[in-house]
Design a protein around this motif. Sequence first.
Motif, PDB file in Angstrom:
ATOM      1  N   THR A  84       0.893  -1.085  -0.064  1.00 31.97           N
ATOM      2  CA  THR A  84       0.067  -0.001   0.020  1.00 31.97           C
ATOM      3  C   THR A  84       0.902   1.318   0.008  1.00 31.97           C
ATOM      4  O   THR A  84       0.313   2.548  -0.032  1.00 31.97           O
ATOM      5  CB  THR A  84      -0.867   0.046   1.159  1.00 31.97           C
ATOM      6  OG1 THR A  84      -0.157  -0.157   2.410  1.00 31.97           O
ATOM      7  CG2 THR A  84      -1.915  -0.909   1.032  1.00 31.97           C
ATOM      8  N   ILE A 180      -9.502   2.558  -2.567  1.00 26.19           N
ATOM      9  CA  ILE A 180      -8.163   1.817  -2.422  1.00 26.19           C
ATOM     10  C   ILE A 180      -8.143   0.270  -2.702  1.00 26.19           C
ATOM     11  O   ILE A 180      -7.559  -0.197  -3.598  1.00 26.19           O
ATOM     12  CB  ILE A 180      -7.505   1.700  -1.102  1.00 26.19           C
ATOM     13  CG1 ILE A 180      -7.376   3.380  -0.746  1.00 26.19           C
ATOM     14  CG2 ILE A 180      -6.143   1.049  -0.927  1.00 26.19           C
ATOM     15  CD1 ILE A 180      -6.923   3.638   0.829  1.00 26.19           C
ATOM     16  N   SER A 183      -8.883   0.085  -6.540  1.00 22.43           N
ATOM     17  CA  SER A 183      -7.697   0.430  -7.323  1.00 22.43           C
ATOM     18  C   SER A 183      -6.718  -0.771  -7.341  1.00 22.43           C
ATOM     19  O   SER A 183      -6.169  -1.324  -8.221  1.00 22.43           O
ATOM     20  CB  SER A 183      -7.190   1.623  -6.769  1.00 22.43           C
ATOM     21  OG  SER A 183      -5.810   1.820  -6.963  1.00 22.43           O
ATOM     22  N   ILE A 184      -6.369  -1.339  -5.899  1.00 25.37           N
ATOM     23  CA  ILE A 184      -5.334  -2.380  -6.046  1.00 25.37           C
ATOM     24  C   ILE A 184      -5.867  -3.609  -6.708  1.00 25.37           C
ATOM     25  O   ILE A 184      -4.999  -4.187  -7.492  1.00 25.37           O
ATOM     26  CB  ILE A 184      -4.967  -2.728  -4.623  1.00 25.37           C
ATOM     27  CG1 ILE A 184      -4.238  -1.226  -3.826  1.00 25.37           C
ATOM     28  CG2 ILE A 184      -4.119  -3.917  -4.227  1.00 25.37           C
ATOM     29  CD1 ILE A 184      -4.127  -1.645  -2.300  1.00 25.37           C
ATOM     30  N   ILE A 207      -0.496   5.008   4.374  1.00 26.22           N
ATOM     31  CA  ILE A 207      -1.911   5.714   4.042  1.00 26.22           C
ATOM     32  C   ILE A 207      -2.641   5.826   5.179  1.00 26.22           C
ATOM     33  O   ILE A 207      -3.213   6.758   5.540  1.00 26.22           O
ATOM     34  CB  ILE A 207      -2.605   4.866   2.960  1.00 26.22           C
ATOM     35  CG1 ILE A 207      -1.990   4.815   1.515  1.00 26.22           C
ATOM     36  CG2 ILE A 207      -4.042   5.662   2.787  1.00 26.22           C
ATOM     37  CD1 ILE A 207      -2.880   4.100   0.658  1.00 26.22           C
TER      38      ILE A 207
HETATM   39  N1  URA Z   1      -1.899   1.461  -3.992  1.00 28.89           N
HETATM   40  C1  URA Z   1      -2.670   1.609  -5.291  1.00 28.89           C
HETATM   41  O1  URA Z   1      -2.645   0.964  -6.286  1.00 28.89           O
HETATM   42  N2  URA Z   1      -4.014   2.121  -5.106  1.00 28.89           N
HETATM   43  C2  URA Z   1      -4.167   2.810  -4.188  1.00 28.89           C
HETATM   44  O2  URA Z   1      -5.369   3.435  -4.113  1.00 28.89           O
HETATM   45  C3  URA Z   1      -3.429   2.876  -2.854  1.00 28.89           C
HETATM   46  C4  URA Z   1      -2.275   2.319  -2.970  1.00 28.89           C
END
Ligand code: URA
Length: 435
Positions: A84, A180, A183-184, A207
Amino acid sequence: MLFLDLIAKKRDGGRHTPQELEAVARAAADGSVPDYQLSAWLMAALCRGLNEAETAALTRAMARSGETLGLGRLGRPKADKHSTGGVGDGVSLALAPLAAACGLAVPMMSGRGLGHTGGTLDKLESIPGFQVRLGLPRIRSQMKRLGVCLFGQSADLAPADRALYALRDATATVPARPLIVASILSKKAAEELDALVLDVKVGSGAIFRDAASARELARALIKTAKSLGMPTVAVLTAMEQPLGRYVGNALEVRQALEILNGVGDAPDYLDCTLALGGWMLKLAGLATSAERGADMMRARIADRSGLRIFRDIVKAQGGDARVVDEPDRLPKARRSRALAAPRDGFITRLDARGVGRAGIFLGAGRENKDSVLDYGAGLVLAKKVGDRVRRGETVAVLHAADAARLEAGAREYRAALTIGPRAPRRAPTVLEVLR
Ligand code: URA
């Protein structure tokens, strides 16, 4: 449905249908909705949240916004890890070749530095000639040949995330848990993995700074990953101080080379690498336990096969492979300055976020999207939390292009450092494993 209606629905706390979230992902990927409307929706999603079903639907929609890697069967399980984000966290550089040396296929889609955190792609690009912008055919052929490839997100892979992430970075909507997660995992879903290990950072440089929030993020990631059919483990690791001894792009390549050579003094970095790699091997079925997996990784350090694969990756991706045996060929900043301890005592705090900010001032990170990185810039941390220091002894060496940058970096570093009379309790690097 008008996009304006989607913004209003979330603003008023409504729940989106999967079709509505498909529309958000499509709009982000094809650019059919202006940035200001996407940004308004992101802020509404941050303030009102997305429930579990919405998070899973958004993740699926973002993953489907582009192609998948399409690696098919490679004769070995496909595994990846995602962090992260942290400071000095160049673990991917050592982990990917070591995991490949242990028999995993590692298609590692990585990112660039964001704010005070570094990015694997920037670190790799500090190796002269190294290419991270690879098309799908090239990624596929390298995966078949070497079993490992480190590359950036392209217009083909999860393009909705690329667009949304850039907007989140510019609209203070990064720390929204569902965003998050989507996204990940949308990026990882595009890799069609057999095993995913998530390194969820906890501490001042992460984060989420507190363990409870990081744990909630880890749980949400695991839940959504499971709903996508991706076997996943989350490892909570410490990010109160920077990981390892180096912060900066070329400097962190140097750190990875030391790890792959089995030399240097970065026990936290090594622990993190072995724990994550151990879980990748266990989850993919190549080790009977994470501890056994970590032993396999240790053996690949001892016989230098991880280092050999790192050299192969550099060669295959157009980089100057001589840096592997001669790290002095890596870019260097024009100036350097050693900082001395102002008093006798023990380092009780070395704030990761502050050191990351020092890195930005030195030129190792971006102040804005258009900043040009100085690959040689950064910090070498001679002393870390728990170390005893004498007044006048060097605690860190700063590297930058000029005296003004060195001064700004020194100011930030000093604010991040506390020296106290007593040794602090040594904190572990690996805090918790969630499955
Ligand atoms: N890493 C990511 O790829 N996306 C995020 O939102 C936070 C960390």
